[in-house]
Every structure is written in C-alpha cells, then in structure tokens.
Design an enzyme around this catalytic site. Structure first.
Site, mmCIF file in Angstrom:
data_model
loop_
_atom_site.group_PDB
_atom_site.id
_atom_site.type_symbol
_atom_site.label_atom_id
_atom_site.label_comp_id
_atom_site.label_asym_id
_atom_site.label_seq_id
_atom_site.Cartn_x
_atom_site.Cartn_y
_atom_site.Cartn_z
ATOM 1 N N HIS A 18 2.649 -2.270 -8.369
ATOM 2 C CA HIS A 18 2.694 -3.708 -8.679
ATOM 3 C C HIS A 18 2.630 -4.547 -7.411
ATOM 4 O O HIS A 18 3.298 -4.270 -6.417
ATOM 5 C CB HIS A 18 3.878 -4.073 -9.572
ATOM 6 C CG HIS A 18 5.238 -3.843 -8.983
ATOM 7 N ND1 HIS A 18 5.868 -4.773 -8.196
ATOM 8 C CD2 HIS A 18 6.096 -2.792 -9.095
ATOM 9 C CE1 HIS A 18 7.056 -4.303 -7.853
ATOM 10 N NE2 HIS A 18 7.214 -3.106 -8.372
ATOM 11 N N ASP B 52 8.769 -1.754 -2.203
ATOM 12 C CA ASP B 52 8.710 -2.163 -3.617
ATOM 13 C C ASP B 52 7.859 -3.411 -3.770
ATOM 14 O O ASP B 52 8.364 -4.514 -3.632
ATOM 15 C CB ASP B 52 10.127 -2.410 -4.138
ATOM 16 C CG ASP B 52 10.148 -2.666 -5.631
ATOM 17 O OD1 ASP B 52 9.140 -2.408 -6.298
ATOM 18 O OD2 ASP B 52 11.192 -3.127 -6.140
ATOM 19 N N GLU C 102 5.587 -7.177 -12.350
ATOM 20 C CA GLU C 102 6.465 -6.108 -12.832
ATOM 21 C C GLU C 102 7.920 -6.530 -12.755
ATOM 22 O O GLU C 102 8.725 -6.218 -13.628
ATOM 23 C CB GLU C 102 6.258 -4.842 -11.980
ATOM 24 C CG GLU C 102 7.003 -3.617 -12.493
ATOM 25 C CD GLU C 102 8.402 -3.444 -11.904
ATOM 26 O OE1 GLU C 102 9.123 -2.568 -12.375
ATOM 27 O OE2 GLU C 102 8.786 -4.193 -10.981
ATOM 28 N N GLU C 103 8.255 -7.267 -11.687
ATOM 29 C CA GLU C 103 9.677 -7.511 -11.398
ATOM 30 C C GLU C 103 10.379 -8.377 -12.433
ATOM 31 O O GLU C 103 11.538 -8.132 -12.741
ATOM 32 C CB GLU C 103 9.841 -8.147 -10.005
ATOM 33 C CG GLU C 103 9.420 -7.249 -8.849
ATOM 34 C CD GLU C 103 10.335 -6.032 -8.659
ATOM 35 O OE1 GLU C 103 11.252 -5.826 -9.461
ATOM 36 O OE2 GLU C 103 10.096 -5.294 -7.692
ATOM 37 N N ASP D 242 5.935 3.633 -7.861
ATOM 38 C CA ASP D 242 6.832 2.473 -7.749
ATOM 39 C C ASP D 242 8.261 2.937 -7.456
ATOM 40 O O ASP D 242 9.216 2.422 -8.018
ATOM 41 C CB ASP D 242 6.774 1.632 -9.036
ATOM 42 C CG ASP D 242 7.584 0.336 -8.907
ATOM 43 O OD1 ASP D 242 7.851 -0.088 -7.766
ATOM 44 O OD2 ASP D 242 7.955 -0.242 -9.953
ATOM 45 N N HIS E 72 14.752 -4.753 -3.242
ATOM 46 C CA HIS E 72 15.037 -6.136 -3.656
ATOM 47 C C HIS E 72 15.895 -6.911 -2.648
ATOM 48 O O HIS E 72 16.673 -7.778 -3.047
ATOM 49 C CB HIS E 72 15.766 -6.173 -5.011
ATOM 50 C CG HIS E 72 14.963 -5.601 -6.148
ATOM 51 N ND1 HIS E 72 15.447 -5.533 -7.427
ATOM 52 C CD2 HIS E 72 13.711 -5.088 -6.202
ATOM 53 C CE1 HIS E 72 14.523 -4.988 -8.221
ATOM 54 N NE2 HIS E 72 13.460 -4.708 -7.487
HETATM 55 ZN ZN ZN Z 1 8.957 -1.976 -8.132
#
Ligand code: ZN
Length: 465
Positions: A288, A300, A334-335, A362, A432
């Site tokens: 993503h 990520d 995606e998030e 991912d 994140h």
């Molecule tokens: Zn991810």
C-alpha cells in the site's frame, strides 16, 4: 592411495545425490532452483529496491490518504513504472477519507497535590475528533481491558479512560502480540464513551519502551457519543500508571486539533509484465502506497510498494517471459479505510480479467522467512511442493494464514492469497510512528523480500495453482 580415494568417493556420492531426479517434478524443481539462484544474484548485484525506497521516502515522505504527500506518491510511482517501460501502467481512481492531524496535540499530567505538571508524549489516533480548543481536563481511570472498564461502572463517568494493556512480549510472532492489544486502539473511544468517559488515552502498540507515540486507525459507532482518542508513548504510559498509583485524583489535560475533511479522489497505481500465454490471468503483487503521517512509511508500506516494482524489474532482467500477467499494484488507503483494496475488485477493467493469485508484502522490509497462504488445501499443498526453491533463499516457511489487507477483498472472492512473511521482531518498534524512517530498513533484507516475491510470482505463473 586410500586417503585420496575416500574424498573422491564422497564427492561422487555428493554429486549423485545433488543431481536432480529426472523427469516430473524433480526436473522442474531443478529449473526453478536455478531461477531462484539467478534472482538472488540479480537482486543482490544491482537490485533497485532500496534506491526506489529512498526516492519515495525522500521526495515524498509521509503519504496519508487525501494528503498532498499521497497525491505526490501516486504521481511518483506512476512515473517509476512508466520510466521502466512496463505494460499497462495506469491509475484507477478511488475516493479516500481525508483526516488531518492539525498542529496541536499535547497531554500534561497535573498532580492533585503539590508537584509539577508532567508532559506525556501523545499523538491523536487516526480518525479521532478534536478536543475543544481549550482541551479536556479530567481525572483518569486506568484499565487493562474492556472487561475492567465494564466492571468499573459509574466510576469511569466524566473521566479520561487510560487503556494500558501492553502487547504480550511472550509471543514469538509480534503480529500476534499486536492482535492481542489493538482492540484498545480501534475500539477504545467507543468503549470509553459507553462508560461515560470523556476521552480515550491508549498505550502505544509497540513492544519497545521509548517516548515515541504510535498512531493508527480508530473508529466510532453511530449510536455512541464521539470522544477524542490519542496514543501515549510506552514510557508515557508507564509514567502515567506510576503517577496514578501515587495520586488517585491526578488529572490529565489533553488537547487535540485533528479533524476529518471531505473525501478526496486518489488512485491505485499499477503496471505489469503481460503474460506470454495467458495474459488475461493476473497475478497481483502489491503493497500500500499510503502511510500514516508519522515518520515516512519506509517499512509500512513503502517497502511493500518498492518490492512490487522490483519484482517486475527482476523478472524482466532475467528475461523470464512469464506465461501469466504479473501486475504490480500500489494500493491507496490501506491504513484508514481500504478503499483501494475494495476499489481494485470493482474497477471497470476487472470484468475482462481473471484474478489468478494475489501476493502482498505489508509486514515491513525485513528478512523474508516465507509466506502465509490464504487459500484452499489444494493450493496450499501445491505451494508446499515449491519449498525446496524457497529454502535456497532461506525463505521456506510456508504456512496457512492471513495474506494482506489490500488483497483481502480479492482473496474474499476465492482468489488464492499470499502474504510475505518476515522476521517480525523489530516491526512494531517503528510501525505508525516517527521511527518508521529509511535508516531502519536494511537494503539486503528489503531486496530479499522482492526476490522471494519474484520467485513466487514466477512459480505461480509457470506451474499454476
Ligand atoms: Zn501497512
């Protein structure tokens, strides 16, 4: 002399046993082992994964859905695919949510008796509403679970609910530890509001003890009041827990300025190597393109994106001419919504194609271990037969399991799904957060992931499932 003859005999025996069995699976297995070695050599000699990731993270940076960074990323990867001359490079539009963090996010612990205010490192959770401009000041109740909170009854009313259950460090696979704690982040605000709380403060989803808060998506429920939700760093969580043990009437003052704006048009980006025999059968390999707005989404999922592009690079470099089409898809959103994953399935072009398999990376750009298979037992057994090829890359761990969020809407329709499995020990240290930067990615490990994915794509293309 005897001393010389023994090693000769040994060499002969080794040669005999190392030879491929003739005919059938043995012969094709030998061929694919050769391909595995060639992919390894090509990737390790002059693979592009890391330079692509450097370009993405340095020229764009973070790429939250709806942000200028996401728009820039769409254009950049489209150009990357065009420049390399892949087939059918195009964008497929999707509408995405547009949440912005805003300039203010802070939390301060205020002792009820003497003592100085103590700052806690926090960040808003994605999707949260703001606090009033002046912030929220309230006493705090600490819980380890929703059951704890339910048992508390009226005692949580008017309070900030502090969810402080750590990820379980005894789990070998850190994704399991994450799954065991992430309900606090996703549903904490709803549970806090149901208990009469005024805000949710959630211990960051990481096994690291540091002062960096980790964001991530949270949700509201239509019938339940909306309260602001933030993540507090693990050190902040430890501090707050200690302060609460000493001072039951401690208050916390939280200010958040995040908000949700109208949806924005964005896009999935794709390019492919057209199949030489069955071009209508599509093998998707993806990641993503969106990331959170903390850090630059290097692991990520910048890693998964550049690996998908590198799969096409490697297959073309080796002039493998796959029978089926291998398509790199860089999914958007995606998030916080998975609009790209869902949009891919319903896009107008899909009806003329057969989605044959879908692969996603991912879980960070770490050393690959193998892959998880989300498919029926026939497909699973078939992939197990390829284990010797992946063993050559030290990535022969093939197990049943979840494939990936972006490809899940495709997999749900019965398409076999594969998730690249990697060493998971460090992922949640970065995930994140401001820690997710390029320097945390090892170029060789990142490239190895692309090599393993390329081999899987090629095996599926040539041998079928
Ligand atoms: Zn991810």
């Amino acid at each position: 002399m005897i001393g010389a003859r023994v090693p000769c005999l040994l060499a002969l025996l080794m040669f005999f046993f190392a030879r491929p069995a003739t005919g059938g699976a043995g012969e094709s297995s030998f061929k694919y082992q050769q391909v595995a070695r060639q992919l390894l050599a090509a990737g390790m000699k002059d693979g592009e994964s890391f330079s692509l990731l450097r370009e993405l993270t340095s020229t764009v940076g973070s790429r939250l859905s709806g942000s200028p960074g996401a728009a820039k990323a769409v254009e950049l990867v489209r150009r990357m695919l065009m420049k390399r001359g892949f087939d059918n490079v195009h964008l497929e539009p999707v509408m995405v949510p547009h949440w912005v963090r805003g300039p203010v996010e802070s939390a301060v612990a205020l002792p009820s008796r003497k003592g100085k205010p103590i700052s806690l490192a926090i960040c808003a959770l994605g999707g949260s509403i703001a606090t009033p401009n002046a912030g929220i000041t309230a006493e705090v109740v600490e819980v380890k679970s929703f059951d704890d909170l339910h048992r508390m009854g009226e005692r949580a009313r008017g309070k900030i609910v502090f969810f402080n259950r750590p990820m379980d460090p005894t789990k070998l696979n850190t994704f399991e530890a994450y799954s065991g704690a992430v309900d606090q982040r996703s549903a904490g605000a709803v549970e806090a509001a149901l208990a009469g709380g005024v805000a949710a403060l959630v211990r960051s989803m990481t096994l690291a003890l540091d002062n960096v808060p980790h964001t991530g998506v949270m949700g509201y429920r239509d019938s339940v009041a909306r309260v602001p939700a933030a993540a507090v760093s693990t050190m902040g969580a430890e501090t707050l827990a200690r302060l609460l043990r000493e001072d039951r009437h401690l208050k916390v003052h939280i200010t958040l300025s995040c908000r949700t704006l109208p949806d924005v048009q964005s896009a999935n980006v794709m390019g492919e190597i057209r199949g030489s025999a069955s071009p209508e059968e599509i093998i998707v390999v993806g990641g993503h393109l969106d990331s959170w707005d903390k850090g630059v989404g290097a692991h990520d999922d910048g890693s998964g994106c550049v690996q998908a592009i590198e799969v096409l690079n490697l297959i073309r470099k080796l002039n493998l001419r796959p029978k089926r089409t291998i398509r790199a898809v860089l999914f958007m959103n995606e998030e916080n919504g998975n609009r790209g994953g869902r949009g891919y399935v319903t896009a107008p072009g899909r009806s003329a194609e057969k989605q044959y398999a879908a692969i996603e990376s991912d879980r960070g750009g770490f050393d690959p271990r193998g892959f998880s298979v989300q498919a029926d037992s026939t497909v699973f057994t078939r992939t197990l037969a390829w284990q010797d090829c992946f063993d050559l890359l030290e990535a022969g761990k093939i197990a049943r399991g979840f494939s990936g969020v972006d490809i899940f809407p495709t997999v749900e329709k019965g398409v076999p799904g594969f998730g690249l499995d990697v060493d998971s020990q460090r992922y949640f240290d970065y995930h994140h957060s401001n820690n997710d930067t390029l320097d945390k990615v090892n170029p060789r490990e990142l490239e190895m992931g692309a090599i393993v994915e390329a081999l899987l794509c090629y095996l599926i293309s040539e041998e079928g499932l």
